[in-house]
Enzyme design. Structure first.
Site, PDB file in Angstrom:
ATOM      1  N   HIS A 243      64.476  86.643  56.533  1.00 31.92           N
ATOM      2  CA  HIS A 243      63.688  85.462  56.900  1.00 31.92           C
ATOM      3  C   HIS A 243      63.842  84.454  55.774  1.00 31.92           C
ATOM      4  O   HIS A 243      64.319  84.786  54.679  1.00 31.92           O
ATOM      5  CB  HIS A 243      62.210  85.806  57.129  1.00 31.92           C
ATOM      6  CG  HIS A 243      61.538  86.445  55.944  1.00 31.92           C
ATOM      7  ND1 HIS A 243      61.265  85.768  54.772  1.00 31.92           N
ATOM      8  CD2 HIS A 243      61.108  87.721  55.738  1.00 31.92           C
ATOM      9  CE1 HIS A 243      60.674  86.570  53.908  1.00 31.92           C
ATOM     10  NE2 HIS A 243      60.583  87.769  54.466  1.00 31.92           N
ATOM     11  N   ASP A 372      57.846 108.204  57.398  1.00 32.90           N
ATOM     12  CA  ASP A 372      58.341 108.922  56.236  1.00 32.90           C
ATOM     13  C   ASP A 372      57.186 109.135  55.250  1.00 32.90           C
ATOM     14  O   ASP A 372      56.602 108.164  54.736  1.00 32.90           O
ATOM     15  CB  ASP A 372      59.470 108.115  55.573  1.00 32.90           C
ATOM     16  CG  ASP A 372      60.192 108.898  54.509  1.00 32.90           C
ATOM     17  OD1 ASP A 372      59.588 109.139  53.443  1.00 32.90           O
ATOM     18  OD2 ASP A 372      61.360 109.280  54.737  1.00 32.90           O
ATOM     19  N   SER A 387      61.086  93.125  52.358  1.00 34.13           N
ATOM     20  CA  SER A 387      61.789  92.273  53.319  1.00 34.13           C
ATOM     21  C   SER A 387      63.270  92.212  52.974  1.00 34.13           C
ATOM     22  O   SER A 387      63.644  91.913  51.836  1.00 34.13           O
ATOM     23  CB  SER A 387      61.215  90.856  53.305  1.00 34.13           C
ATOM     24  OG  SER A 387      59.924  90.838  53.829  1.00 34.13           O
TER      25      SER A 387
END
Length: 423
Positions: A243, A372, A387
């Site tokens: 992004h 996980d 990110s």
């Protein structure tokens, strides 16, 4: 009365059937992507449950032919010769026919050469200098007589970028402050970017109670933070974040003049909690010897640039080369994300819950949750700084982590890798 009830019941059934039909049609449309990429010779894996026949042009029928291993390939059947050829390299427009009769949707198919990239996963420091002085907002200036003046109110807006004052180009906020002091209260002509338009405005600074001249603006000229490298290729080109870099005050994508990647190290984690996103706490090592890349583009789909030679040589020996997995290949179910946030590169298990082929936000095509135990214990799920972490499924790089679901930090979103490569 009985007849009335019978008619009412029949009408309700018809209404229910119409609603069901509309819902089924909408679901089918969502299950057919608007645009897909195929590598040369690759099978097009549309959902086989869809009752559609595909055709490119009149007289050249597209049919689903058995390609082995339980998949089907989109092939072109030429009636004149009876031979079947896979789609050739280039752009194709495919029409989906419901039951082979009714055209319901067009799909753009781009057939591209086979491509592989290195998966990143490295946490990096990011620095960017804005293209001009970014205006964050304004506030009244207290004058020597105790009154308040608002010299820039309704003239400058949050999100404006000041690039010149009285014809003199500026890139640093200190330069703007100095020119405001030197004007001694005279009117200044500012050149600025407002969206995609360059305009001139005039502002007259006022003397503040402190004896200095001010315009009453909150401004910035750079940004810094950490994020994750998604991929890089043999030409040292990289993509990261998944992004764009936006400003926290205005919410707008930052207009960057230049950017750099630096070596970074994670020293702690603020775990994500329901309603509060977590974050990686790291230190960025600035300076020329710690510079590992140059950022050339900040877009809605990520940041892009070139890795430094020395850093490329270092991580190229450690990274794995992955073929690309396009969105029609992604399946709901197990996948992994790659990150070195713990200090060492590690693969963390996730489950892809759903795939949105035409998301309203292109950064949220993949919906997943973390299962996980190691990652949940370490971060609580998806946190800021992760990110850009590569998403890998079936031995292919399929996307990158982009957002966390604020109400549940174990759930997040990802961008399709092909979208990142479209920049």
């Amino acid at each position: 009365m009985r007849r009335f009830l019978k008619c009412a019941f029949e009408n309700l059934i018809w209404i229910y059937l119409c609603i069901l039909l509309c819902f089924s049609y909408g679901t089918m449309m969502d299950a057919i992507p608007d645009r897909v990429y195929l590598e040369e010779g690759q099978a097009l894996a549309l959902d086989q449950k869809l009752p559609v026949v595909l055709a490119e042009t009149p007289g050249e029928q597209m049919v689903m032919a058995d390609a082995g291993a339980g998949t089907f390939a989109l092939v072109q059947e030429r009636k004149a010769t009876g031979s079947c050829d896979r789609l050739e390299a280039g752009f194709h427009r495919i029409t989906c026919y419901l039951f082979g009769l009714f055209p319901v949707k067009e799909v753009e198919v781009s057939v591209v050469p086979e491509k592989s990239v290195y998966a990143g996963g490295q946490v990096v420091g990011i620095y960017g200098a804005t293209q001009g002085i970014l205006v964050l907002g304004s506030s009244p200036v207290e004058t020597p007589d105790g009154s308040f003046a608002e010299p820039a109110e309704h003239i400058l807006r949050a999100g404006d970028y000041i690039t010149a004052v009285d014809g003199k180009e500026i890139t640093k906020k200190e330069e703007l402050v100095q020119l405001v002091q030197e004007c001694q209260g005279k009117r200044l002509i500012l050149l600025l970017w407002r969206g995609s338009e360059q305009i001139y405005v005039s502002v007259t600074p006022v003397m503040a109670k402190s004896g200095t001249y001010m315009m009453g603006l909150w401004i910035k000229d750079d940004m810094a933070g950490i994020g994750t490298l998604t991929y890089f290729d043999r030409e040292q080109d990289f993509g990261a974040l998944g992004h764009g870099i936006g400003d926290g005050e205005t919410g707008e994508l930052l207009r960057l003049l230049e950017g750099r990647l630096y070596r970074a190290e994670v020293f702690g984690v603020q775990k994500g909690e329901r309603g509060t996103p977590g974050e990686l706490k790291g230190i960025v090592y600035y300076g020329s010897k710690n510079k590992i890349g140059q950022v050339s583009e900040n877009s809605d789909l990520g940041i892009y640039g070139k890795l430094a030679d020395s850093y490329y040589e270092k991580i190229c020996n450690e990274a794995t080369l992955y073929p690309l997995g396009y969105k029609q290949e992604i399946k709901t179910g197990p996948a992994v994300i790659l990150s070195d946030a713990s200090g060492e590169p590690a693969l963390y298990h996730i489950v892809i819950d759903s795939i949105d082929y035409t998301p309203a936000d292109s950064n949220k095509g993949i919906h997943f949750h973390v299962d996980d135990e190691n990652l949940l214990a370490f971060t609580g799920g998806i946190v800021q700084g992760l990110s850009g972490s590569p998403i890998i499924q079936g031995g292919k790089l399929v996307g990158a982590v982009t957002h966390v679901l604020v109400s549940d930090p174990a759930r997040g979103y990802g961008i399709f890798i092909e979208n990142m490569l479209e920049h």
